[in-house]
Scaffold this motif. Sequence first.
Motif, PDB file in Angstrom:
ATOM      1  N   THR A   1       4.875 -13.717   1.700  1.00 50.71           N
ATOM      2  CA  THR A   1       4.459 -14.802   2.577  1.00 50.71           C
ATOM      3  C   THR A   1       5.283 -14.722   3.855  1.00 50.71           C
ATOM      4  O   THR A   1       6.271 -13.985   3.918  1.00 50.71           O
ATOM      5  N   GLY A   2       4.874 -15.450   4.866  1.00 50.11           N
ATOM      6  CA  GLY A   2       5.607 -15.425   6.130  1.00 50.11           C
ATOM      7  C   GLY A   2       5.429 -14.142   6.907  1.00 50.11           C
ATOM      8  O   GLY A   2       6.187 -13.847   7.826  1.00 50.11           O
ATOM      9  N   GLU A   3       4.432 -13.367   6.560  1.00 53.42           N
ATOM     10  CA  GLU A   3       4.234 -12.063   7.190  1.00 53.42           C
ATOM     11  C   GLU A   3       3.617 -12.158   8.580  1.00 53.42           C
ATOM     12  O   GLU A   3       3.727 -11.230   9.375  1.00 53.42           O
ATOM     13  N   LEU A   4       2.977 -13.264   8.884  1.00 49.18           N
ATOM     14  CA  LEU A   4       2.393 -13.436  10.211  1.00 49.18           C
ATOM     15  C   LEU A   4       3.472 -13.257  11.275  1.00 49.18           C
ATOM     16  O   LEU A   4       3.261 -12.589  12.283  1.00 49.18           O
ATOM     17  N   ASP A   5       4.630 -13.841  11.038  1.00 53.78           N
ATOM     18  CA  ASP A   5       5.761 -13.681  11.953  1.00 53.78           C
ATOM     19  C   ASP A   5       6.682 -12.539  11.521  1.00 53.78           C
ATOM     20  O   ASP A   5       7.269 -11.862  12.369  1.00 53.78           O
ATOM     21  N   GLY A   6       6.804 -12.326  10.225  1.00 56.41           N
ATOM     22  CA  GLY A   6       7.708 -11.306   9.709  1.00 56.41           C
ATOM     23  C   GLY A   6       7.375  -9.904  10.179  1.00 56.41           C
ATOM     24  O   GLY A   6       8.277  -9.128  10.531  1.00 56.41           O
ATOM     25  N   LYS A   7       6.101  -9.561  10.209  1.00 56.32           N
ATOM     26  CA  LYS A   7       5.702  -8.225  10.650  1.00 56.32           C
ATOM     27  C   LYS A   7       6.079  -7.992  12.109  1.00 56.32           C
ATOM     28  O   LYS A   7       6.555  -6.926  12.473  1.00 56.32           O
TER      29      LYS A   7
ATOM     30  N   ALA B   1       8.477  -9.605  13.783  1.00 58.19           N
ATOM     31  CA  ALA B   1       9.940  -9.578  13.876  1.00 58.19           C
ATOM     32  C   ALA B   1      10.481  -8.191  13.520  1.00 58.19           C
ATOM     33  O   ALA B   1      11.386  -7.671  14.189  1.00 58.19           O
ATOM     34  N   ARG B   2       9.933  -7.586  12.470  1.00 50.69           N
ATOM     35  CA  ARG B   2      10.383  -6.247  12.078  1.00 50.69           C
ATOM     36  C   ARG B   2      10.032  -5.213  13.150  1.00 50.69           C
ATOM     37  O   ARG B   2      10.812  -4.293  13.414  1.00 50.69           O
ATOM     38  N   LEU B   3       8.892  -5.362  13.760  1.00 45.70           N
ATOM     39  CA  LEU B   3       8.504  -4.456  14.851  1.00 45.70           C
ATOM     40  C   LEU B   3       9.463  -4.593  16.027  1.00 45.70           C
ATOM     41  O   LEU B   3       9.950  -3.591  16.569  1.00 45.70           O
ATOM     42  N   GLU B   4       9.756  -5.842  16.425  1.00 42.80           N
ATOM     43  CA  GLU B   4      10.684  -6.065  17.545  1.00 42.80           C
ATOM     44  C   GLU B   4      12.060  -5.493  17.232  1.00 42.80           C
ATOM     45  O   GLU B   4      12.712  -4.917  18.105  1.00 42.80           O
ATOM     46  N   GLU B   5      12.498  -5.647  15.975  1.00 45.49           N
ATOM     47  CA  GLU B   5      13.778  -5.087  15.569  1.00 45.49           C
ATOM     48  C   GLU B   5      13.772  -3.576  15.690  1.00 45.49           C
ATOM     49  O   GLU B   5      14.718  -2.951  16.175  1.00 45.49           O
ATOM     50  N   ALA B   6      12.669  -2.959  15.262  1.00 44.01           N
ATOM     51  CA  ALA B   6      12.553  -1.501  15.352  1.00 44.01           C
ATOM     52  C   ALA B   6      12.539  -1.027  16.799  1.00 44.01           C
ATOM     53  O   ALA B   6      13.027   0.060  17.102  1.00 44.01           O
ATOM     54  N   LEU B   7      12.034  -1.857  17.674  1.00 39.69           N
ATOM     55  CA  LEU B   7      12.011  -1.516  19.104  1.00 39.69           C
ATOM     56  C   LEU B   7      13.366  -1.750  19.764  1.00 39.69           C
ATOM     57  O   LEU B   7      13.584  -1.340  20.900  1.00 39.69           O
TER      58      LEU B   7
END
Length: 102
Positions: free
Chosen positions: A86-92, A94-100
């Motif tokens: 759950t919470g993947e709408l924002d979680g995905k 956030a993980r992308l921004e972190e990877a960037l």
Amino acid sequence: MIIAFSVAPSGGAAAAEDGAVHDAVAAAVRVVRASGLPNHTSSMFTEVEGEWDECMAVVKAATEAVLPFGSRVSLVLKADIRPGHTGELDGKVARLEEALGE
């Protein structure tokens, strides 16, 4: 699960004189927002997150909200089915921004 969908009327009085369908799309987005499920709307899609039956019920109701705007409705749907998350709408994102690194 996350469902990204786009719904638009066609035929009849579907579009404004300039071809815009924003009034019909607004009717669909109102349904999504009233559902209480986490959601995001962008220029091309609306995303909703929840359990299978919850999400599909919202998509159906949003589609039905667009029906009065034309003689037919086009629905494009994409789903990310990931049980136990759950919470993947924002979680995905956030993980992308972190990877960037931002």
